[in-house]
Design a protein around this motif. Structure first.
Motif, PDB file in Angstrom:
ATOM      1  N   VAL A  15      -5.989   5.215  48.133  1.00 57.18           N
ATOM      2  CA  VAL A  15      -6.505   4.184  49.044  1.00 57.18           C
ATOM      3  C   VAL A  15      -6.747   2.873  48.295  1.00 57.18           C
ATOM      4  N   THR A  16      -7.278   2.949  47.070  1.00 58.34           N
ATOM      5  CA  THR A  16      -7.574   1.712  46.336  1.00 58.34           C
ATOM      6  C   THR A  16      -6.315   0.998  45.864  1.00 58.34           C
ATOM      7  N   ARG A  17      -5.174   1.654  45.891  1.00 56.22           N
ATOM      8  CA  ARG A  17      -3.919   0.965  45.591  1.00 56.22           C
ATOM      9  C   ARG A  17      -3.478   0.098  46.773  1.00 56.22           C
ATOM     10  N   ILE A  18      -3.890   0.495  47.987  1.00 59.46           N
ATOM     11  CA  ILE A  18      -3.484  -0.214  49.204  1.00 59.46           C
ATOM     12  C   ILE A  18      -4.558  -1.210  49.642  1.00 59.46           C
ATOM     13  N   VAL A  19      -5.813  -0.775  49.639  1.00 59.28           N
ATOM     14  CA  VAL A  19      -6.939  -1.580  50.117  1.00 59.28           C
ATOM     15  C   VAL A  19      -7.753  -2.039  48.907  1.00 59.28           C
ATOM     16  N   PRO A  20      -8.237  -3.274  48.909  1.00 59.84           N
ATOM     17  CA  PRO A  20      -9.057  -3.741  47.787  1.00 59.84           C
ATOM     18  C   PRO A  20     -10.317  -2.880  47.602  1.00 59.84           C
ATOM     19  N   LEU A  21     -10.705  -2.692  46.345  1.00 61.15           N
ATOM     20  CA  LEU A  21     -11.849  -1.848  46.017  1.00 61.15           C
ATOM     21  C   LEU A  21     -13.133  -2.360  46.662  1.00 61.15           C
TER      22      LEU A  21
END
Length: 86
Positions: A15-21
């Motif tokens: 998920v953090t690869r797609i959405v900013p942390l």
């Protein structure tokens, strides 16, 4: 317990690869706060499951007058409150 964390870590990494942390952290904080508010309201007896309908079993149990616990003897002592769960 360690094995149960593997899917969460892998999903979090994906998920953090797609959405900013920062967005992931914000969503997690909001979800945590909402669940906390929900639990506190349930603890005080607010019925959130139905608008104006009959109270749920948990709300009915919270409003029921608590009976004094009774203790039965023997090597394994059993404490009961006399409240039937159905």
């Amino acid at each position: 317990m360690m094995l149960a964390n593997v899917p969460a870590v892998l999903l979090g990494e994906t998920v953090t690869r797609i959405v900013p942390l920062r967005s992931v952290r914000l969503c997690a904080a909001v979800l945590f706060a909402l669940i906390g508010i929900w639990v506190m309201l349930a603890a005080i007896g607010a019925d959130l499951s139905s608008a104006g309908g009959p109270p749920t079993a948990s709300a009915a149990m919270l409003s029921e007058k608590r009976k004094k616990p009774t203790v039965t003897g023997g090597p394994f002592r059993l404490v009961t409150t006399g409240v039937a769960l159905s």
